[in-house]
Scaffold this active site. Structure first.
Site, short mmCIF file in Angstrom:
data_model
loop_
_atom_site.label_atom_id
_atom_site.label_comp_id
_atom_site.label_asym_id
_atom_site.label_seq_id
_atom_site.Cartn_x
_atom_site.Cartn_y
_atom_site.Cartn_z
N ASP A 33 0.84 -1.19 0.00
CA ASP A 33 0.00 0.00 0.00
C ASP A 33 0.88 1.25 0.00
O ASP A 33 1.73 1.41 0.89
CB ASP A 33 -0.90 -0.01 1.24
CG ASP A 33 -2.08 0.94 1.08
OD1 ASP A 33 -1.86 2.06 0.58
OD2 ASP A 33 -3.20 0.55 1.43
N ASP A 34 0.69 2.10 -0.97
CA ASP A 34 1.43 3.38 -1.05
C ASP A 34 2.94 3.18 -1.10
O ASP A 34 3.70 4.09 -0.71
CB ASP A 34 1.09 4.30 0.14
CG ASP A 34 -0.37 4.74 0.14
OD1 ASP A 34 -1.09 4.43 -0.83
OD2 ASP A 34 -0.79 5.39 1.11
N CYS A 73 -6.25 4.05 -3.87
CA CYS A 73 -6.46 2.70 -3.38
C CYS A 73 -7.62 1.90 -3.96
O CYS A 73 -7.42 0.88 -4.62
CB CYS A 73 -6.62 2.81 -1.87
SG CYS A 73 -6.67 1.25 -1.09
N ARG A 77 -7.34 -1.35 -6.66
CA ARG A 77 -7.62 -2.74 -6.29
C ARG A 77 -8.71 -3.35 -7.15
O ARG A 77 -8.65 -4.54 -7.51
CB ARG A 77 -7.99 -2.80 -4.80
CG ARG A 77 -6.75 -2.63 -3.92
CD ARG A 77 -7.03 -2.04 -2.56
NE ARG A 77 -5.84 -1.35 -2.12
CZ ARG A 77 -4.89 -1.89 -1.34
NH1 ARG A 77 -5.04 -3.10 -0.87
NH2 ARG A 77 -3.82 -1.20 -1.02
N LYS A 130 -5.69 -5.88 3.27
CA LYS A 130 -6.58 -4.75 3.00
C LYS A 130 -7.43 -5.03 1.77
O LYS A 130 -6.91 -5.29 0.70
CB LYS A 130 -5.73 -3.50 2.76
CG LYS A 130 -6.53 -2.26 2.38
CD LYS A 130 -5.63 -1.06 2.37
CE LYS A 130 -6.36 0.18 1.88
NZ LYS A 130 -5.48 1.36 1.92
N HIS A 132 -10.73 -3.09 0.80
CA HIS A 132 -11.09 -1.77 0.30
C HIS A 132 -11.94 -1.79 -0.97
O HIS A 132 -11.86 -0.88 -1.80
CB HIS A 132 -9.84 -0.90 0.09
CG HIS A 132 -10.10 0.53 0.48
ND1 HIS A 132 -9.17 1.53 0.44
CD2 HIS A 132 -11.26 1.12 0.91
CE1 HIS A 132 -9.70 2.66 0.83
NE2 HIS A 132 -10.97 2.44 1.12
N SER A 155 -8.89 1.37 4.63
CA SER A 155 -7.63 2.01 4.99
C SER A 155 -7.50 2.17 6.50
O SER A 155 -8.49 2.41 7.20
CB SER A 155 -7.50 3.38 4.31
OG SER A 155 -7.34 3.19 2.94
N HIS A 230 0.62 2.36 4.23
CA HIS A 230 -0.33 3.47 4.35
C HIS A 230 -0.17 4.08 5.74
O HIS A 230 -0.04 3.35 6.72
CB HIS A 230 -1.75 2.91 4.17
CG HIS A 230 -2.79 3.92 3.87
ND1 HIS A 230 -3.20 4.86 4.78
CD2 HIS A 230 -3.51 4.14 2.74
CE1 HIS A 230 -4.13 5.61 4.22
NE2 HIS A 230 -4.34 5.21 2.97
N ASP A 282 -0.17 -0.53 -4.82
CA ASP A 282 -1.46 -0.04 -5.34
C ASP A 282 -1.39 1.34 -5.97
O ASP A 282 -2.25 1.71 -6.75
CB ASP A 282 -2.53 -0.08 -4.24
CG ASP A 282 -2.27 0.93 -3.13
OD1 ASP A 282 -1.10 1.33 -2.94
OD2 ASP A 282 -3.24 1.32 -2.45
N ASN A 283 -0.36 2.10 -5.62
CA ASN A 283 -0.17 3.43 -6.21
C ASN A 283 1.15 3.99 -5.66
O ASN A 283 1.82 3.34 -4.85
CB ASN A 283 -1.34 4.38 -5.91
CG ASN A 283 -1.80 4.38 -4.47
OD1 ASN A 283 -2.93 4.00 -4.15
ND2 ASN A 283 -0.92 4.79 -3.57
N LYS A 303 1.29 9.51 -5.10
CA LYS A 303 -0.11 9.05 -4.95
C LYS A 303 -1.13 10.12 -5.27
O LYS A 303 -0.99 11.27 -4.85
CB LYS A 303 -0.29 8.60 -3.50
CG LYS A 303 -1.71 8.25 -3.10
CD LYS A 303 -1.75 7.64 -1.71
CE LYS A 303 -3.17 7.35 -1.25
NZ LYS A 303 -3.21 6.62 0.02
#
Lengths: 464, 464
Positions: A33-34, A73, A77, A130, A132, A155, A230, A282-283, A303
């Site tokens: 994540d991130d 996010c 996904r 996660k 989401h 998140s 994150h 994810d980004n 992001k």
């Protein structure tokens, strides 16, 4: 007698081997994540130590032009799991950019996920981490092809227990775990609230390894999506103050440890050669959080933005014996392509009643053919901000990550050559009007190909 | 008879093996010009393909906090070869930052180079490539311990044949090789002028491989300093338009090929395990040349500056069987340390009648002990602009690379934590006054330790 028993043994062995060869490969997708393009050793970070990801790259293949399906996010996904641009599934919105605890929708059951596709071959499927894509009963992983679920469904900076003015402090000072009242779920039940985020990376890892051990004799699909990196950042005691790179380094090194644990479990059980594993993010990095946000390396922005730093992510693919070790693939790829790639390597079929956006990257991973992906579309909400064709990228609109200073319409579009200028520093639109025109045409055709759908992210708060 | 001859054979073989074991390791230093921290695959570049350097890192060790001795060419090279800060040898000046064709001095013969030190053990020593420590007879490589020399003795953008207003165009359009009337020398003679720079990387490589083959039975020291990636960029026909990354990528991929050729020559001759090879760069990327300049990755600024991008360089060390494969060393190191490191591994002695600035990094390379280097001094000309102690770096003065907008005195000094913030984005001097004070004290002590010497770079043009 001896000869006979040996014959029986050999035959049995042959059956087992043939069965194993016949067995489609296990699929392991590890999603950070991130995590920014530059946050990993083998992608250039100088002080975060990631020996397990580095080893994964040495044994496997690094992709350096690999994109998330979106710069935030939820839509990212949705894109990964369905092989479709999130704008097709109603999972992108111009202002409500992700799902929230107050959202009352999610990824529709009519969408087909990789997990559902793999049910054609009776894969065991588990999602750890996660989600989401909707936390209400109709939208949970168990409704999307996963047999089991363990994780925080959205998140980790949601469900704040105190007013907004204390929020930023809490985001950057992870001393009070209960500031964030997020649930930890098993299957469809909440089992802990607030989730103890200090141990969340460790517990995700344990669940993942358990799932591998339990299913070592049948094909399985593990989708391990870490809550980290994150903000607010947390790490277990073993990783606290261990890195040179502060809490970000600590937490990233624990995610790296987790990757090592998962790959070790595969090796230990003799599954390495028959498992396709991917690590990606994810980004891009959440730059507004200073040293609690990651780094996009030489890429611009992070992001939330459609500059490269927002959507180009680190990616490593691994399948010893099939993917040549220590190679780098500079062709384009996307999380949107994972479904088509997995379909081809498992002999399963993607849905054929809807528009799909992925390519089978198998040949490019084996280095037997170039990547079939030659274009990328950078959506922000329901609008196309930029498009890439070959090495050229045109920006029709630009907007900085999460600092909402509003968008800038670029007319003529900005143009960058991402081969020579991966940092998007030198606009060359003036000298290349023909290229701009070609990308503009491609973008227009692409937009016409997107049908209007019901927006799921708009379904938030009061239902009336 | 048969037994006897076998005995003789075994004994001879034992002698050969023992002699080989006794033989100190060969030393190969490959030095790039203006190659930025981010220009190599394994250091994060997304479109320049460097499979040979990546393999060198997979088989060897990446150093991610490794510094050149200075942010520009001449002083950086003086520091590498002598193990002394160039300010000690008079090889740094505030305005004349490097040697020019009009210079009439160079590195003094009283300085002791790595090549001279290795003569204690009768090493064959050759310098191939860019010297830039004096092109007049008294200052050539053959006067500094090298048995042989082949290369362009200074920067390839010198000896312009036409007035300055055409210079920038020529720098960025390498279609006229004769714009730059630089000599190519063998030993002490000019053998070609202007040097055909299209083939210079290829010919340097051929010379280097020939030297290895010729000396495979005795210890040798090869110092291969590429003319590339200094502008104007050139590459041979085989590499023209081959990369995704334009002419910069082409030329860098040829340098990468060259590294592969050298390491292959070592492997082919059974010398890999007894050779210590290093790849690094003389300073950061020359950012003023747009896509003809390289990239410092996430580091700030480039060549000429005392921000990290100016002096932190990519570094890979390699000695199969001794340096653990595929590791990353995040401790500090510098080209200043190569002399002490080489002295320790070859059993030779550095001069003990002068101040030296290096550390033996051997233990850190083997990963048996942390790097002994805990500080770095960032000189610009004859003034100390910045100092690093552990993870903290204080800037007393700042100035951007080559764009001479003048310096800014920083009082209080800027302070960055290079572990958490390698991009030097978040000044934390206010919260860390004690750290600033400690680094200021270290810097003052260091400045007191530098004796005044005759400046060699000032000796330019008219001798009167």
């Amino acid at each position: 007698m001896k000869v006979f028993s040996r014959l029986v043994f050999v035959s049995l062995w042959a059956v087992v081997v043939l069965a194993a060869q016949d067995r489609p490969p296990n699929i392991v997708i590890i999603f950070g994540d991130d995590i920014g393009y530059g946050d990993i050793g083998v992608f250039g970070h100088p002080t975060i130590r990631t020996p397990h990801l580095d080893r994964m790259a040495h044994e496997g293949q690094k992709w350096t032009n690999f994109y998330a399906a979106a710069s935030v996010c939820t839509p990212s996904r949705a894109g990964l799991l369905t092989g479709r641009l999130p704008v097709r599934s109603g999972m992108m919105h111009d202002r409500v950019r992700v799902l929230f605890p107050e959202s009352w929708s999610g990824l529709q059951q009519s969408e087909v996920t990789i997990a559902e596709m793999l049910k054609q071959k009776d894969y065991a499927a588990m999602h750890v981490g996660k989600w989401h894509l909707g936390h209400l009963p109709d939208y949970l992983p168990t409704k999307q092809g996963f047999d089991a679920y363990y994780g925080i469904p959205y998140s980790n900076d949601m469900d704040a227990t105190q007013p907004g003015d204390k929020r930023r402090h809490a985001l950057l000072h992870p001393d009070r775990i209960d500031y964030w009242n997020v649930p930890l779920m098993r299957d469809e039940e909440t089992i802990e609230r607030p989730a103890n985020q200090y141990t969340v990376t460790k517990r995700y890892t344990e669940e993942a390894v358990k799932f591998i051990e339990k299913n070592k004799d049948r094909p399985f699909f593990l989708y391990l999506a870490h809550t980290m990196m994150h903000v607010p950042l947390f790490r277990s005691q073993e990783f606290t103050d261990r890195s040179m790179a502060g809490i970000y380094g600590d937490a990233m090194e624990e995610v790296d440890w987790s990757v090592g644990q998962v790959l070790d479990a595969l090796r230990r059980n003799g599954l390495a050669e028959n498992t396709f594993a991917v690590f990606t993010s994810d980004n891009g990095p959440w730059l507004i959080f200073d040293t609690h946000g990651g780094s996009a390396g030489l890429l611009r922005e992070g992001k939330g933005s459609t500059w490269e730093g927002g959507m180009r992510v680190p990616a490593i693919v691994w399948r010893p014996g099939t993917i040549p070790a220590g190679t780098t693939q500079t062709g384009m790829g996307s999380t949107l392509d994972l479904m088509a790639t997995v379909a081809a390597m498992t002999g399963t079929k993607m849905p054929d009643d809807r528009k799909m956006d992925g390519y089978d990257l198998g040949g490019a991973m084996k280095m037997t053919s170039p990547s079939p992906r030659n274009e990328m579309f950078y959506w922000r909400g329901t609008r196309l901000f930029a498009a890439r064709l070959g090495d050229y990228k045109a920006h029709f609109f630009t907007q900085t990550g999460y600092r909402d200073r509003g968008e800038t319409r670029q007319n003529p579009p900005l143009l960058y050559h991402l081969g020579r200028d991966p940092g998007e520093e030198h606009d060359i639109s003036r000298e290349n009007r023909g290229v701009v025109a070609r990308i503009r045409k491609l973008a227009q055709e692409h937009e016409l190909d997107i049908d209007e759908v019901e927006n799921q992210l708009a379904k938030i708060g009061d239902r009336n």
